[in-house]
Design a protein around this motif. Structure first.
Motif, PDB file in Angstrom:
ATOM      1  N   SER A 137      47.387  17.702 -27.020  1.00  0.00           N
ATOM      2  CA  SER A 137      47.180  16.984 -28.280  1.00  0.00           C
ATOM      3  C   SER A 137      45.684  16.845 -28.514  1.00  0.00           C
ATOM      4  O   SER A 137      44.923  16.577 -27.577  1.00  0.00           O
ATOM      5  CB  SER A 137      47.830  15.590 -28.231  1.00  0.00           C
ATOM      6  OG  SER A 137      47.667  14.914 -29.459  1.00  0.00           O
ATOM      7  N   GLY A 138      45.261  17.040 -29.754  1.00  0.00           N
ATOM      8  CA  GLY A 138      43.870  16.835 -30.111  1.00  0.00           C
ATOM      9  C   GLY A 138      42.889  17.628 -29.292  1.00  0.00           C
ATOM     10  O   GLY A 138      41.774  17.168 -29.011  1.00  0.00           O
ATOM     11  N   HIS A 188      56.518   8.720  -9.040  1.00  0.00           N
ATOM     12  CA  HIS A 188      56.176   8.036 -10.289  1.00  0.00           C
ATOM     13  C   HIS A 188      56.711   8.811 -11.482  1.00  0.00           C
ATOM     14  O   HIS A 188      56.789  10.044 -11.466  1.00  0.00           O
ATOM     15  CB  HIS A 188      54.653   7.892 -10.421  1.00  0.00           C
ATOM     16  CG  HIS A 188      54.035   7.130  -9.300  1.00  0.00           C
ATOM     17  ND1 HIS A 188      53.688   5.804  -9.404  1.00  0.00           N
ATOM     18  CD2 HIS A 188      53.717   7.508  -8.032  1.00  0.00           C
ATOM     19  CE1 HIS A 188      53.178   5.392  -8.248  1.00  0.00           C
ATOM     20  NE2 HIS A 188      53.182   6.412  -7.402  1.00  0.00           N
ATOM     21  N   GLY A 189      57.078   8.074 -12.520  1.00  0.00           N
ATOM     22  CA  GLY A 189      57.394   8.658 -13.812  1.00  0.00           C
ATOM     23  C   GLY A 189      56.266   8.358 -14.777  1.00  0.00           C
ATOM     24  O   GLY A 189      55.432   7.478 -14.531  1.00  0.00           O
ATOM     25  N   PHE A 190      56.238   9.082 -15.892  1.00  0.00           N
ATOM     26  CA  PHE A 190      55.136   8.945 -16.841  1.00  0.00           C
ATOM     27  C   PHE A 190      55.644   8.822 -18.277  1.00  0.00           C
ATOM     28  O   PHE A 190      56.692   9.348 -18.632  1.00  0.00           O
ATOM     29  CB  PHE A 190      54.211  10.164 -16.771  1.00  0.00           C
ATOM     30  CG  PHE A 190      53.571  10.388 -15.441  1.00  0.00           C
ATOM     31  CD1 PHE A 190      52.524   9.585 -15.009  1.00  0.00           C
ATOM     32  CD2 PHE A 190      54.019  11.400 -14.604  1.00  0.00           C
ATOM     33  CE1 PHE A 190      51.929   9.787 -13.770  1.00  0.00           C
ATOM     34  CE2 PHE A 190      53.434  11.617 -13.365  1.00  0.00           C
ATOM     35  CZ  PHE A 190      52.384  10.816 -12.950  1.00  0.00           C
ATOM     36  N   ARG A 191      54.840   8.151 -19.084  1.00  0.00           N
ATOM     37  CA  ARG A 191      55.013   8.123 -20.535  1.00  0.00           C
ATOM     38  C   ARG A 191      53.665   8.452 -21.148  1.00  0.00           C
ATOM     39  O   ARG A 191      52.647   7.820 -20.813  1.00  0.00           O
ATOM     40  CB  ARG A 191      55.488   6.741 -20.992  1.00  0.00           C
ATOM     41  CG  ARG A 191      55.673   6.608 -22.514  1.00  0.00           C
ATOM     42  CD  ARG A 191      56.029   5.194 -22.891  1.00  0.00           C
ATOM     43  NE  ARG A 191      56.217   5.012 -24.329  1.00  0.00           N
ATOM     44  CZ  ARG A 191      57.359   4.682 -24.909  1.00  0.00           C
ATOM     45  NH1 ARG A 191      58.437   4.477 -24.160  1.00  0.00           N
ATOM     46  NH2 ARG A 191      57.437   4.543 -26.214  1.00  0.00           N
ATOM     47  N   LEU A 192      53.633   9.443 -22.037  1.00  0.00           N
ATOM     48  CA  LEU A 192      52.401   9.845 -22.693  1.00  0.00           C
ATOM     49  C   LEU A 192      52.555   9.644 -24.199  1.00  0.00           C
ATOM     50  O   LEU A 192      53.541  10.096 -24.789  1.00  0.00           O
ATOM     51  CB  LEU A 192      52.079  11.312 -22.411  1.00  0.00           C
ATOM     52  CG  LEU A 192      51.639  11.681 -20.992  1.00  0.00           C
ATOM     53  CD1 LEU A 192      52.832  11.874 -20.078  1.00  0.00           C
ATOM     54  CD2 LEU A 192      50.792  12.957 -21.002  1.00  0.00           C
ATOM     55  N   GLU A 193      51.567   8.980 -24.790  1.00  0.00           N
ATOM     56  CA  GLU A 193      51.583   8.715 -26.225  1.00  0.00           C
ATOM     57  C   GLU A 193      50.291   9.232 -26.852  1.00  0.00           C
ATOM     58  O   GLU A 193      49.202   9.033 -26.304  1.00  0.00           O
ATOM     59  CB  GLU A 193      51.719   7.216 -26.490  1.00  0.00           C
ATOM     60  CG  GLU A 193      52.992   6.600 -25.920  1.00  0.00           C
ATOM     61  CD  GLU A 193      53.061   5.101 -26.157  1.00  0.00           C
ATOM     62  OE1 GLU A 193      52.118   4.541 -26.752  1.00  0.00           O
ATOM     63  OE2 GLU A 193      54.058   4.476 -25.724  1.00  0.00           O
ATOM     64  N   ALA A 194      50.438   9.892 -27.999  1.00  0.00           N
ATOM     65  CA  ALA A 194      49.278  10.378 -28.758  1.00  0.00           C
ATOM     66  C   ALA A 194      49.747  10.756 -30.152  1.00  0.00           C
ATOM     67  O   ALA A 194      50.864  11.253 -30.329  1.00  0.00           O
ATOM     68  CB  ALA A 194      48.635  11.585 -28.074  1.00  0.00           C
ATOM     69  N   ASP A 195      48.906  10.522 -31.125  1.00  0.00           N
ATOM     70  CA  ASP A 195      49.175  10.933 -32.509  1.00  0.00           C
ATOM     71  C   ASP A 195      50.514  10.421 -33.017  1.00  0.00           C
ATOM     72  O   ASP A 195      51.222  11.113 -33.751  1.00  0.00           O
ATOM     73  CB  ASP A 195      49.133  12.461 -32.640  1.00  0.00           C
ATOM     74  CG  ASP A 195      47.765  13.033 -32.303  1.00  0.00           C
ATOM     75  OD1 ASP A 195      46.764  12.345 -32.570  1.00  0.00           O
ATOM     76  OD2 ASP A 195      47.703  14.154 -31.770  1.00  0.00           O
ATOM     77  N   GLU A 203      43.831   6.148 -19.897  1.00  0.00           N
ATOM     78  CA  GLU A 203      43.642   7.073 -21.006  1.00  0.00           C
ATOM     79  C   GLU A 203      43.076   8.393 -20.517  1.00  0.00           C
ATOM     80  O   GLU A 203      42.234   8.433 -19.619  1.00  0.00           O
ATOM     81  CB  GLU A 203      42.714   6.455 -22.057  1.00  0.00           C
ATOM     82  CG  GLU A 203      43.308   5.236 -22.747  1.00  0.00           C
ATOM     83  CD  GLU A 203      42.404   4.689 -23.846  1.00  0.00           C
ATOM     84  OE1 GLU A 203      41.299   5.246 -24.037  1.00  0.00           O
ATOM     85  OE2 GLU A 203      42.800   3.709 -24.495  1.00  0.00           O
ATOM     86  N   VAL A 204      43.572   9.463 -21.117  1.00  0.00           N
ATOM     87  CA  VAL A 204      43.037  10.810 -20.902  1.00  0.00           C
ATOM     88  C   VAL A 204      42.856  11.423 -22.276  1.00  0.00           C
ATOM     89  O   VAL A 204      43.837  11.738 -22.947  1.00  0.00           O
ATOM     90  CB  VAL A 204      43.983  11.681 -20.059  1.00  0.00           C
ATOM     91  CG1 VAL A 204      43.389  13.086 -19.908  1.00  0.00           C
ATOM     92  CG2 VAL A 204      44.261  11.053 -18.703  1.00  0.00           C
ATOM     93  N   GLY A 205      41.624  11.564 -22.729  1.00  0.00           N
ATOM     94  CA  GLY A 205      41.395  12.071 -24.073  1.00  0.00           C
ATOM     95  C   GLY A 205      42.154  11.228 -25.086  1.00  0.00           C
ATOM     96  O   GLY A 205      42.046   9.996 -25.085  1.00  0.00           O
ATOM     97  N   PRO A 206      42.981  11.867 -25.936  1.00  0.00           N
ATOM     98  CA  PRO A 206      43.730  11.110 -26.939  1.00  0.00           C
ATOM     99  C   PRO A 206      45.000  10.459 -26.392  1.00  0.00           C
ATOM    100  O   PRO A 206      45.678   9.717 -27.111  1.00  0.00           O
ATOM    101  CB  PRO A 206      44.095  12.181 -27.971  1.00  0.00           C
ATOM    102  CG  PRO A 206      44.239  13.422 -27.162  1.00  0.00           C
ATOM    103  CD  PRO A 206      43.180  13.329 -26.087  1.00  0.00           C
ATOM    104  N   PHE A 207      45.325  10.727 -25.129  1.00  0.00           N
ATOM    105  CA  PHE A 207      46.581  10.247 -24.551  1.00  0.00           C
ATOM    106  C   PHE A 207      46.451   8.854 -23.947  1.00  0.00           C
ATOM    107  O   PHE A 207      45.480   8.542 -23.246  1.00  0.00           O
ATOM    108  CB  PHE A 207      47.065  11.185 -23.444  1.00  0.00           C
ATOM    109  CG  PHE A 207      47.455  12.548 -23.907  1.00  0.00           C
ATOM    110  CD1 PHE A 207      48.688  12.778 -24.495  1.00  0.00           C
ATOM    111  CD2 PHE A 207      46.585  13.617 -23.747  1.00  0.00           C
ATOM    112  CE1 PHE A 207      49.044  14.041 -24.921  1.00  0.00           C
ATOM    113  CE2 PHE A 207      46.925  14.880 -24.164  1.00  0.00           C
ATOM    114  CZ  PHE A 207      48.160  15.092 -24.752  1.00  0.00           C
ATOM    115  N   ARG A 208      47.437   8.032 -24.219  1.00  0.00           N
ATOM    116  CA  ARG A 208      47.639   6.791 -23.487  1.00  0.00           C
ATOM    117  C   ARG A 208      48.769   7.061 -22.506  1.00  0.00           C
ATOM    118  O   ARG A 208      49.890   7.394 -22.907  1.00  0.00           O
ATOM    119  CB  ARG A 208      48.027   5.658 -24.450  1.00  0.00           C
ATOM    120  CG  ARG A 208      48.191   4.297 -23.780  1.00  0.00           C
ATOM    121  CD  ARG A 208      46.872   3.777 -23.277  1.00  0.00           C
ATOM    122  NE  ARG A 208      46.967   2.414 -22.772  1.00  0.00           N
ATOM    123  CZ  ARG A 208      45.987   1.780 -22.155  1.00  0.00           C
ATOM    124  NH1 ARG A 208      44.819   2.391 -21.972  1.00  0.00           N
ATOM    125  NH2 ARG A 208      46.130   0.543 -21.718  1.00  0.00           N
TER     126      ARG A 208
END
Length: 270
Positions: free
Chosen positions: A26-27, A152-159, A134-139
């Motif tokens: 993303s981005g 671990h599991g993950f959730r990535l949010e962007a845009d 945060e990694v770049g545009p990702f939360r």
């Protein structure tokens, strides 16, 4: 946001896919989720230079999720014409509590070499907890999940879009938290449903479908099917529990996630 399936074979590489590995973009920022056997080659075949990664997230340290880290280390340490100085611009690696030590042990060829191996020369290691970063545009949010080792599991949010990835896990509250309302749930479904399956290890197709239904996700993508598991049975189980769109992950599959809907735009998804 784009999700590319680089590898999706559970427990070991299969005849049609590397082990677990995914690319989320993303981005202009690319984040890798896991790096199992064969994934680094698949990443390059898809046109992504590993030097362009913004971060690597390792769900856990079983080999089918991190074996190609050693070759990534070779690339970053010894590439003759790198696009930048990897010793000055380190790659962020987020993983379980012993991530730096365990990966150094996988990399070193002998006890003598291990004594002097420090992969933090080209990597910036971060230990995961039940937090966000945060990694770049990702939360990115991570949560400990139920597996035979720290995982671990993950959730990535962007845009305005959100993806959740279970990693390897049995049913647990953390998965429901991560998956709540996401546009796409990338859920492991190692085996078919049966009361004799070990607890706290993996999800069945039915359990993945139930998770998707209860979390109210927009789309379910089933991954990490073991090579000895019948994909048609897993898919049928998931569809019996979840009425939304369900597909089997396929190596090379590309999913466009633009909340509130996601769609396959490449690969061999079905």
């Amino acid at each position: 946001m784009l999700l590319t399936v680089l590898g999706c074979s559970g427990s070991l590489p299969g005849p049609e896919s590397p082990s677990s590995g995914y690319l989320v973009e993303s981005g202009g920022c690319a984040v890798a989720l896991d790096l199992g056997s064969g994934v680094l080659a698949a990443m390059q075949a898809r046109g992504c230079d590993p030097f362009d990664l913004g971060a690597l997230l390792l769900s856990h340290l079983h080999p089918d999720h991190c074996a190609d880290f050693t070759t990534l280390a070779v690339m970053r340490r010894y590439h003759i014409h790198p696009p930048y100085d990897a010793y000055q611009r380190k790659l962020a690696v987020h993983g379980p509590s012993e991530v730096a030590d365990r990966l150094a042990r996988a990399y070193a060829e002998s006890a003598e070499e291990l004594a002097t191996t420090d992969l933090s020369d080209v990597f910036d290691f971060h230990v995961l907890d039940a937090g966000s970063f945060e990694v770049g545009p990702f939360r990115v949010r991570s949560r400990p999940v139920e597996h035979s080792c720290e995982a671990h599991g993950f959730r990535l949010e962007a845009d305005g879009a959100a993806i959740a990835y279970t990693g390897d896990s049995g049913p647990c509250a953390a998965l429901a938290d991560l998956a709540s309302g996401v546009d796409l749930l990338l859920a492991e479904a190692t085996w078919t449903d049966h009361p004799d399956r070990p607890l706290g290890e993996h999800l069945s197709g039915a359990q993945a479908g139930r998770l998707a239904h209860e979390a109210g996700v927009g789309e379910l993508v089933l991954t990490h099917l073991a090579t000895w598991t019948d994909p048609a049975e897993v898919l049928a189980e998931a569809r019996a529990e979840y009425s939304g769109p369900v597909t089997l992950a396929r190596a090379g599959g590309v999913h466009e996630v633009a909340g509130p809907a996601a769609r396959v735009v490449g690969g061999r998804g079905n």
